[in-house]
Each structure stands twice: as structure tokens, then as C-alpha cells.
Design a protein around this motif. Structure first.
Motif, short mmCIF file in Angstrom:
data_model
loop_
_atom_site.label_atom_id
_atom_site.label_comp_id
_atom_site.label_asym_id
_atom_site.label_seq_id
_atom_site.Cartn_x
_atom_site.Cartn_y
_atom_site.Cartn_z
N SER A 19 -0.74 50.32 94.17
CA SER A 19 0.19 51.43 94.07
C SER A 19 0.04 52.13 92.72
CB SER A 19 1.63 50.94 94.25
OG SER A 19 2.55 51.97 93.92
N ILE A 20 -0.35 53.39 92.74
CA ILE A 20 -0.51 54.14 91.51
C ILE A 20 0.83 54.31 90.82
CG2 ILE A 20 -1.31 56.31 90.50
CD1 ILE A 20 -3.15 56.62 92.95
N ARG A 21 1.86 54.68 91.57
CA ARG A 21 3.18 54.89 90.97
C ARG A 21 3.72 53.59 90.37
NH1 ARG A 21 5.90 59.52 91.81
NH2 ARG A 21 4.85 61.11 93.05
N GLU A 22 3.50 52.49 91.04
CA GLU A 22 3.95 51.20 90.52
C GLU A 22 3.25 50.89 89.20
OE1 GLU A 22 4.99 47.31 92.83
OE2 GLU A 22 2.80 47.38 92.59
N ALA A 23 1.95 51.14 89.15
CA ALA A 23 1.19 50.89 87.92
C ALA A 23 1.73 51.71 86.76
CB ALA A 23 -0.29 51.18 88.15
N VAL A 24 2.01 53.00 87.01
CA VAL A 24 2.50 53.86 85.93
C VAL A 24 3.91 53.48 85.52
CG1 VAL A 24 3.04 56.25 85.29
CG2 VAL A 24 0.98 55.75 86.64
N MET A 25 4.75 53.15 86.47
CA MET A 25 6.14 52.78 86.16
C MET A 25 6.21 51.53 85.29
SD MET A 25 9.39 53.24 86.33
CE MET A 25 9.60 54.54 87.54
N LEU A 26 5.33 50.54 85.55
CA LEU A 26 5.44 49.25 84.89
C LEU A 26 4.63 49.13 83.61
CD1 LEU A 26 5.20 46.88 88.01
CD2 LEU A 26 7.27 47.52 86.76
N SER A 27 3.53 49.85 83.49
CA SER A 27 2.47 49.48 82.54
C SER A 27 2.55 50.19 81.20
CB SER A 27 1.10 49.77 83.15
OG SER A 27 0.96 49.14 84.40
N ASP A 28 1.91 49.58 80.22
CA ASP A 28 1.57 50.24 78.96
C ASP A 28 0.19 50.89 79.07
OD1 ASP A 28 3.90 49.31 77.48
OD2 ASP A 28 2.96 47.33 77.55
N ARG A 29 -0.65 50.31 79.93
CA ARG A 29 -2.02 50.80 80.09
C ARG A 29 -2.48 50.45 81.49
NH1 ARG A 29 -6.89 48.45 77.77
NH2 ARG A 29 -5.48 46.86 76.96
N VAL A 30 -3.25 51.36 82.10
CA VAL A 30 -3.78 51.16 83.45
C VAL A 30 -5.30 51.20 83.40
CG1 VAL A 30 -3.83 52.00 85.83
CG2 VAL A 30 -1.73 52.26 84.46
N LEU A 31 -5.93 50.16 83.97
CA LEU A 31 -7.38 50.11 84.09
C LEU A 31 -7.74 50.39 85.54
CD1 LEU A 31 -8.09 46.81 82.10
CD2 LEU A 31 -7.84 49.14 81.21
N VAL A 32 -8.59 51.37 85.77
CA VAL A 32 -9.03 51.72 87.12
C VAL A 32 -10.36 51.05 87.40
CG1 VAL A 32 -9.66 53.57 88.71
CG2 VAL A 32 -7.82 53.93 87.03
N MET A 33 -10.43 50.30 88.50
CA MET A 33 -11.67 49.65 88.89
C MET A 33 -12.35 50.42 90.00
SD MET A 33 -10.67 45.59 88.75
CE MET A 33 -12.32 45.11 89.31
N GLY A 34 -13.67 50.48 89.92
CA GLY A 34 -14.45 51.16 90.94
C GLY A 34 -14.77 50.24 92.10
N ARG A 35 -15.30 50.83 93.16
CA ARG A 35 -15.62 50.06 94.35
C ARG A 35 -16.69 49.03 94.04
NH1 ARG A 35 -19.75 53.15 98.26
NH2 ARG A 35 -21.08 54.12 96.69
N ARG A 36 -16.83 48.04 94.96
CA ARG A 36 -17.74 46.92 94.74
C ARG A 36 -19.17 47.39 94.44
NH1 ARG A 36 -17.52 43.77 99.71
NH2 ARG A 36 -19.47 44.73 100.30
N PRO A 37 -19.80 46.77 93.44
CA PRO A 37 -19.27 45.72 92.58
C PRO A 37 -18.25 46.26 91.58
CG PRO A 37 -21.45 46.34 91.82
CD PRO A 37 -21.21 47.09 93.09
N GLY A 38 -17.10 45.57 91.49
CA GLY A 38 -16.01 46.04 90.67
C GLY A 38 -16.39 46.20 89.22
N ARG A 39 -15.92 47.30 88.62
CA ARG A 39 -16.17 47.57 87.21
C ARG A 39 -15.05 48.48 86.73
NH1 ARG A 39 -18.22 50.63 90.79
NH2 ARG A 39 -18.85 52.79 90.44
#
Length: 261
Positions: free
Chosen positions: A201-221
Motif C-alpha cells: 500500500s503506497i498510502r500506508e507507506a507514506v502515512m507510517l514512514s520516515d523513508r520509503v524504498l521502492v523495489m523493482g520487479r524480480r530480481p528485486g532491487r
């Protein structure tokens, strides 16, 4: 905020890779992931399904080995589960024959700590999350949100410095999920922890976090990092703030870019 992966980091991942052997050949789940979390920081891992977010969290928890690279907690390589780390899974995984209180005290028994010494803390945590009247109830007598509150108390009962959370609210309805987000924010105001949080959940990540790391599709990075600039405490009304909406939009574009790659 920097990636917090240097000296003094609470959590550090250094070029972590994970490959699985299958009948049709090796599958690369994670590719050279490096990041860190500063003490007291709340960091979310956000990305499409199957990108390896949960796998990465389990490596940091010491529940799964990396194929290459190192996960460390407070400068020490992770080779097994640690007593200074609490883990909250997607499923509450409560033991059906144990009461609410006994489920919370399970880690104390497993670590062979003094149950009597931690009982008051367990009761206090359950009261904080609104379950003081449910100490003797079994899991089947609790709602989904109540069971997840028990799981959070269980992860906090031995007062770990670090909390790892693997999509803990994903199975809940939208209203209960919002309530759990507010509860978690409130709990962490009183119990300062370093948190690594996996979510879709993007909104959940923004509501809770100090920082958000976005991972790409497999292989995850890690393909993008966004600092969350909003001061704490945060209320649900923040979701209507233009800055909140703009940050959600940027994160959505980052995720969509990984899916189109």
C-alpha cells in the motif's frame, strides 16, 4: 535522509542477493541490495508482488540465508534470529490453544526468560491496544484486527530495539487497516523502535514512514528512495494534504516504471 547504511546503522543490507534452485533452473529473487536504517527510523519496503520484499525481510530477521552479501543489525552480521529484533508476520500465527496473554508471553518462554517478570509488561501492552478485557480469550474469539494487535504485542513484549513487519495489515478491511495504522503510530510514539515495514500500500507507506524504498520487479532491487517530510504525530487527515497526494503519485510512478521495465 541518507541511506543510513554506515557506522551506527540499526539495520544494514550490503549487496544482498538471493537465488533459488528450481527444477527449471536458478531463480534470482534479489540482486545486490544495499540500504540501511538509522536508529529510530521507520523505513518501508514498497514494490510490486513477487519483487522479493518479504524474502529480504526474512533474511534480515535471520530466518532465511542470503546467497550473497550481508545483513547486519547494529554492526553485527545476522546469522540467526536475534533477541533484540521483533518480527510481525502477515498472518498473526497465534497458537489456538493459548489465551491472548499466553500468546503474547510465548517469546518470553521460548527465550527462557522469567515469565513472572514480563507478565505485567504483556498486560500493559494489551491494555494499550485496547485488549485489556480479552486476556483470557482464545484466538477464535478475536477479530482479525484484534489478532494482529496480539501479534504486535507479542513482538514488543521483550522490548526489542528493532521491529520487522511483513505486510501485517494486508488481510484486513480498509477501515480496520486505517485503525491499525493509527494504532501503530500511537504505539511507536510511546515505544521508540527502528522499524522495517513491508507493504503493497503506497498510502500506508507514506502515512507510517520516515523513508520509503521502492523495489523493482524480480530480481528485486532498490530503484527509488523517497524521504517522507511530514512531521509526527500524523492523523488520517494527512491523506488529504496536497504534499501527501503528490508523494503518493511519485511513488506510484516509480512502481509502475519497474513493472514496465
Amino acid at each position: 535522509m541518507p541511506d543510513a547504511g554506515g557506522i551506527g546503522a540499526a539495520i544494514a543490507a550490503e549487496r544482498i542477493a538471493k537465488r533459488y534452485a528450481t527444477a527449471s533452473g536458478a531463480v534470482e529473487a534479489l540482486s545486490s541490495i544495499s540500504f540501511g536504517c538509522a536508529p529510530g527510523e521507520f523505513v518501508s519496503l514498497l514494490g510490486p508482488s513477487g519483487c522479493g520484499k518479504s524474502t529480504l525481510l526474512m533474511i534480515i530477521a535471520g530466518l532465511e540465508p542470503a546467497t550473497a552479501g550481508t545483513a547486519s543489525v547494529r554492526g553485527e552480521p545476522v546469522t540467526a534470529p536475534r533477541t533484540d529484533v521483533g518480527v510481525v508476520f502477515q498472518d498473526p500465527t497465534l497458537l489456538p490453544w493459548r489465551s491472548t496473554l499466553d500468546n503474547v508471553l510465548l517469546p518470553i518462554e521460548m527465550m527462557r526468560l522469567d515469565r513472572a517478570r514480563y507478565r505485567d509488561r504483556a498486560v500493559a501492552l494489551l491494555e494499550e491496544v485496547g485488549l485489556g478485557a480479552f486476556l483470557a480469550k482464545r484466538p477464535h474469539e478475536l477479530s482479525g484486527g484484534m489478532r494482529q494487535r496480539v501479534a504486535i504485542c507479542r513482538a514488543l513484549v521483550h522490548d526489542p530495539d528493532i521491529l520487522l513487519m511483513d505486510e501485517p495489515f494486508s488481510a484486513l478491511d480498509a477501515i480496520t487497516r486505517d485503525q491499525m495504522n493509527a494504532l501503530l503510530l500511537d504505539l511507536l510514539t510511546r515505544h521508540a523502535k527502528t522499524v522495517l515495514f513491508v507493504t503493497h500500500s503506497i498510502r500506508e507507506a507514506v502515512m507510517l514512514s520516515d523513508r520509503v524504498l521502492v523495489m523493482g520487479r524480480r530480481p528485486g532491487r532498490i530503484v527509488a528512495t523517497e524521504a517522507v517530510p511530514f512531521p509526527r504525530p500524523r492523523a488520517q487527515e494527512l491523506e488529504d494534504d496536497p504534499g501527501f497526494v503528490a508523494l503518493v503519485r511519485r511513488l506510484r510512478r516509480a512502481i509502475e516504471g519497474t513493472q514496465d521495465a
